[in-house]
Scaffold this motif. Structure first.
Motif, PDB file in Angstrom:
ATOM      1  N   THR A  95       0.844  -1.192   0.000  1.00  0.00           N
ATOM      2  CA  THR A  95       0.000   0.000   0.000  1.00  0.00           C
ATOM      3  C   THR A  95       0.879   1.241   0.000  1.00  0.00           C
ATOM      4  O   THR A  95       1.738   1.409   0.867  1.00  0.00           O
ATOM      5  CB  THR A  95      -0.923   0.020   1.230  1.00  0.00           C
ATOM      6  OG1 THR A  95      -1.769  -1.132   1.204  1.00  0.00           O
ATOM      7  CG2 THR A  95      -1.799   1.264   1.234  1.00  0.00           C
ATOM      8  N   LEU A  96       0.662   2.121  -0.997  1.00  0.00           N
ATOM      9  CA  LEU A  96       1.380   3.386  -1.085  1.00  0.00           C
ATOM     10  C   LEU A  96       0.471   4.508  -0.607  1.00  0.00           C
ATOM     11  O   LEU A  96      -0.704   4.565  -1.000  1.00  0.00           O
ATOM     12  CB  LEU A  96       1.810   3.665  -2.530  1.00  0.00           C
ATOM     13  CG  LEU A  96       2.755   2.635  -3.166  1.00  0.00           C
ATOM     14  CD1 LEU A  96       3.021   2.987  -4.615  1.00  0.00           C
ATOM     15  CD2 LEU A  96       4.062   2.551  -2.384  1.00  0.00           C
ATOM     16  N   GLN A  97       0.986   5.410   0.222  1.00  0.00           N
ATOM     17  CA  GLN A  97       0.195   6.513   0.757  1.00  0.00           C
ATOM     18  C   GLN A  97       0.949   7.823   0.598  1.00  0.00           C
ATOM     19  O   GLN A  97       2.160   7.894   0.809  1.00  0.00           O
ATOM     20  CB  GLN A  97      -0.149   6.290   2.223  1.00  0.00           C
ATOM     21  CG  GLN A  97      -1.032   7.397   2.809  1.00  0.00           C
ATOM     22  CD  GLN A  97      -1.595   7.019   4.161  1.00  0.00           C
ATOM     23  OE1 GLN A  97      -1.303   5.964   4.683  1.00  0.00           O
ATOM     24  NE2 GLN A  97      -2.410   7.895   4.731  1.00  0.00           N
ATOM     25  N   ASN A  98       0.201   8.841   0.197  1.00  0.00           N
ATOM     26  CA  ASN A  98       0.749  10.190   0.112  1.00  0.00           C
ATOM     27  C   ASN A  98       0.341  10.946   1.366  1.00  0.00           C
ATOM     28  O   ASN A  98      -0.796  11.386   1.503  1.00  0.00           O
ATOM     29  CB  ASN A  98       0.225  10.899  -1.145  1.00  0.00           C
ATOM     30  CG  ASN A  98       0.780  12.305  -1.282  1.00  0.00           C
ATOM     31  OD1 ASN A  98       1.613  12.739  -0.488  1.00  0.00           O
ATOM     32  ND2 ASN A  98       0.313  13.025  -2.294  1.00  0.00           N
ATOM     33  N   GLY A  99       1.284  11.123   2.298  1.00  0.00           N
ATOM     34  CA  GLY A  99       1.008  11.826   3.541  1.00  0.00           C
ATOM     35  C   GLY A  99       1.338  13.299   3.477  1.00  0.00           C
ATOM     36  O   GLY A  99       1.322  13.971   4.511  1.00  0.00           O
ATOM     37  N   GLY A 100       1.625  13.822   2.260  1.00  0.00           N
ATOM     38  CA  GLY A 100       1.982  15.221   2.120  1.00  0.00           C
ATOM     39  C   GLY A 100       0.775  16.105   1.876  1.00  0.00           C
ATOM     40  O   GLY A 100      -0.381  15.717   2.078  1.00  0.00           O
ATOM     41  N   THR A 101       1.060  17.326   1.401  1.00  0.00           N
ATOM     42  CA  THR A 101      -0.002  18.326   1.199  1.00  0.00           C
ATOM     43  C   THR A 101      -0.233  18.628  -0.273  1.00  0.00           C
ATOM     44  O   THR A 101      -1.005  19.527  -0.605  1.00  0.00           O
ATOM     45  CB  THR A 101       0.368  19.622   1.941  1.00  0.00           C
ATOM     46  OG1 THR A 101       1.667  20.056   1.517  1.00  0.00           O
ATOM     47  CG2 THR A 101       0.350  19.391   3.447  1.00  0.00           C
ATOM     48  N   SER A 102       0.447  17.903  -1.167  1.00  0.00           N
ATOM     49  CA  SER A 102       0.200  18.042  -2.597  1.00  0.00           C
ATOM     50  C   SER A 102       0.333  16.681  -3.250  1.00  0.00           C
ATOM     51  O   SER A 102       0.871  15.737  -2.653  1.00  0.00           O
ATOM     52  CB  SER A 102       1.185  19.043  -3.230  1.00  0.00           C
ATOM     53  OG  SER A 102       2.507  18.535  -3.164  1.00  0.00           O
TER      54      SER A 102
END
Length: 355
Positions: A95-102
């Motif tokens: 599972t790949l997750q984008n924990g940033g703001t963009s």
């Protein structure tokens, strides 16, 4: 001793210990303070505040802007394949997750290590802020042994590349055909009638096998069920039904030879043809205390299991078995059945010895 300072050249307010320099437009404050360290001399502490005409305070840097940026992470960070048979595939979901703001864009996936690959990851791919996606790491070994590798995901995130480690152990492919029995004994079977016994074949290996042939020898023996071209996966079973139908009195012997891509299995067959006896077996039992519609009568087979000998429930509490042979011993049990077709357990067995 004490340091001295002069108020020469100062304008009004010189008595307060300050002056205005008209040239630099700078306000300087001098403060006399007695020092508690050293020799007790007073020190001079100076502070300044310079302001350019029509400008802002000098020496002050505004805080940097908080620019949006992506942050890519993976769960788990490693893919492990402890036992994979050579020639087959193992799969693990990442599972790949984008924990940033963009949004983050993954542009490339570099895979190292023999037998490792990815699936379900179309590149380039974008993951919005706070969102996630999945893909699979695959392990398809071609031979036995240990393997190590990695998947490196190249993206526009600050932590690029994101490296996912991979490890696996491959087992040698082995197919093994086994049989639940090595021989079948049908005992004595009346000439003109038939008896049947079952055999279970199983693939006890870790690779697929294919049945290639089933050859039966011996007069009166036959086999049905799984045949040639039947594929058995590891742990899978296949059933055979073997029958013996003697056409004459006397003993008979035969065999079943089962060929496969994993070798052959042989099952020995024996039986005898018997003549119908002039005797009969008369059975009687106490009626059931429950509300029943009839009774089934069972007779023991040579392998110890029981076979029903009356196709329809007997209404009376008696039954006569005329399908017997001289010199044999028979074991019988009875069950009761109700209107809902619920059958009771076996009764206590009884023996009948035929002269």
């Amino acid at each position: 001793m004490a340091d001295q300072w002069s108020d020469q050249g100062s304008e009004q307010g010189a008595g307060r210990g300050s002056y205005v320099n008209k040239t630099s437009n700078r306000v300087v404050a001098l403060v006399l303070a007695a020092s508690l360290i050293g020799n007790g001399c007073a020190g001079v502490v100076m502070g300044s505040n310079s302001t350019a005409k029509g400008g802002t305070s000098g020496g002050v840097t505004p805080p940097p802007a908080n620019n949006p940026q992506p942050q890519l992470s993976a769960t788990p960070m490693s893919a492990s394949f402890p036992l994979v048979t050579a020639g087959t595939s193992g799969s693990q979901t990442i599972t790949l997750q984008n924990g940033g703001t963009s949004a983050v864009t993954i542009s490339n996936a570099m895979v190292t290590g023999a037998g490792f690959s990815t699936s379900g990851l179309a590149l380039p791919t974008s993951i919005a802020a706070g969102q996630r996606t999945t893909f699979n790491v695959m392990f398809t070994p071609s031979s036995a042994g240990n393997a190590a590798g990695s998947v490196s995901l190249v993206s526009d995130a600050p932590n690029s590349p994101l490296v996912i480690s991979a490890s696996g152990t491959a087992l040698a492919a082995t197919a093994l055909l086994s049989s639940s029995v090595s021989s079948l004994d049908f005992g004595s079977v009346l000439v003109g009638s038939a008896a049947s016994l079952g055999v279970t074949l199983m693939n006890a290996g870790n690779a697929n096998l294919t049945l290639s042939s089933l050859l039966v020898s011996g007069t009166g023996f036959n086999v049905t069920g799984a045949g040639a071209n039947t594929v058995l996966t590891p742990g899978q079973t296949a059933a055979l039904n073997v029958t013996f139908s003697p056409t004459a009195a006397g003993t008979a012997a035969g065999s079943i030879a089962i060929g496969s891509s994993a070798g052959a299995v042989s099952i020995a067959l024996t039986g005898s043809g018997g003549q119908l006896s002039s005797h009969t077996v008369a059975l009687a039992w106490d009626p059931s205390t429950s509300d029943v519609v009839g009774y089934y009568v069972y007779r023991a087979l040579p392998n110890g299991t029981f076979a029903k000998i009356n196709p329809a429930p007997a209404v009376l509490t008696a039954y006569t078995d005329a399908n017997i042979q001289s010199g044999q011993t028979y074991t019988y049990v009875v069950t009761a059945i109700d209107a809902n077709n619920v059958e009771s357990d076996y009764s206590d067995p009884v023996l009948a010895i035929i002269p």
